[in-house]
Design an enzyme around this catalytic site. Sequence first.
Site, short mmCIF file in Angstrom:
data_model
loop_
_atom_site.label_atom_id
_atom_site.label_comp_id
_atom_site.label_asym_id
_atom_site.label_seq_id
_atom_site.Cartn_x
_atom_site.Cartn_y
_atom_site.Cartn_z
N LYS A 13 -9.30 0.69 -10.89
CA LYS A 13 -10.42 1.63 -10.67
C LYS A 13 -10.27 2.87 -11.56
CE LYS A 13 -9.48 2.12 -6.26
NZ LYS A 13 -8.29 1.26 -6.15
N ARG A 123 3.37 0.67 -12.84
CA ARG A 123 2.52 1.78 -13.33
C ARG A 123 3.35 3.05 -13.55
NH1 ARG A 123 -2.56 3.44 -9.87
NH2 ARG A 123 -1.00 3.61 -8.24
N ARG A 156 4.32 7.20 -9.24
CA ARG A 156 3.74 7.78 -8.03
C ARG A 156 4.63 7.45 -6.83
NH1 ARG A 156 -2.65 6.40 -7.81
NH2 ARG A 156 -2.09 5.85 -5.67
N ARG A 167 -0.12 -0.30 1.66
CA ARG A 167 -1.46 0.07 1.15
C ARG A 167 -2.36 -1.15 1.06
NH1 ARG A 167 0.37 2.61 -4.23
NH2 ARG A 167 -1.85 2.75 -4.74
#
Length: 209
Positions: A13, A123, A156, A167
């Site tokens: 996204k 990531r 993160r 999540r």
Amino acid sequence: MIVIMFGPPGSGKGTQSSLLKEKRGWSHLSTGDILRSEVKQQTELGLKAKAFMESGQLVPDQLVIDMLFAHMDGAEGAILDGFPRTLTQAQALEAELGKRELDYKVFSLELSQEELETRLTGRRVCSSCGTLYHLNFFPPAQEGQCDSCQSQLEQRPDDSLEVVRKRLSVYFEQTYPVKAFYEELGKLKSLDGTMDKHEIQNSIHMNIN
Ligand code: AP5
Ligand code: MG
């Protein structure tokens, strides 16, 4: 025009929103990024949101709805990234866009759970400009350093495998039903999230005016 980027954690996204922002000059409103900035600045909202985010839970609806609508003020073209994430949020947005007479389109990025875990655990994000990298798919030229501004790359705190799995389960329980809501309204376009990021971007362009 409002473009809603919908999909599970790690589906791309943010990547697609940045490409679209670059091309169209629209504002990119990522509720995750706004919340992370509130947490960093230790605002009242940030202090309330922190524990939910760190454990992979959703931040309570009313806090996120009020925050997003305040950021949407005056926006004629905007990309919503990570909102709505519950039916309550989707209904509130539907009413708000109706009131503002804004048209919208929802793009849903589809990937398997295994692919999402690989995307999220690999990531890395620039601590200064927010550029997204991936250790395997989009590595920086210099290890640990942003290609654009040379700042340090970070992982993160919610990208550990344990929180990623939480999540994903929260997504399937609370967010997945939002897809059917938009499907019934005829607003949803599903895209194969495993494609090259530029191919996905082209499909988005072809589906907006
Ligand atoms: P948020 O920051 O929105 O996280 P998320 O939805 O879990 O999504 P991500 O940002 O992790 O993934 P993404 O889809 O943006 O993927 P990306 O482009 O980075 O939310 C964080 C938290 O805030 C939530 O858990 C919740 O607590 C709270 N929150 C936020 N919104 C809320 C709301 N509305 N209500 C309540 N609480 C809320 O890509 C992932 C990786 O894949 C990157 O490394 C990227 O380089 C790579 N990649 C991307 N595209 C491709 C491609 N095509 N091919 C190969 N690799 C790719
Ligand atoms: Mg994101």
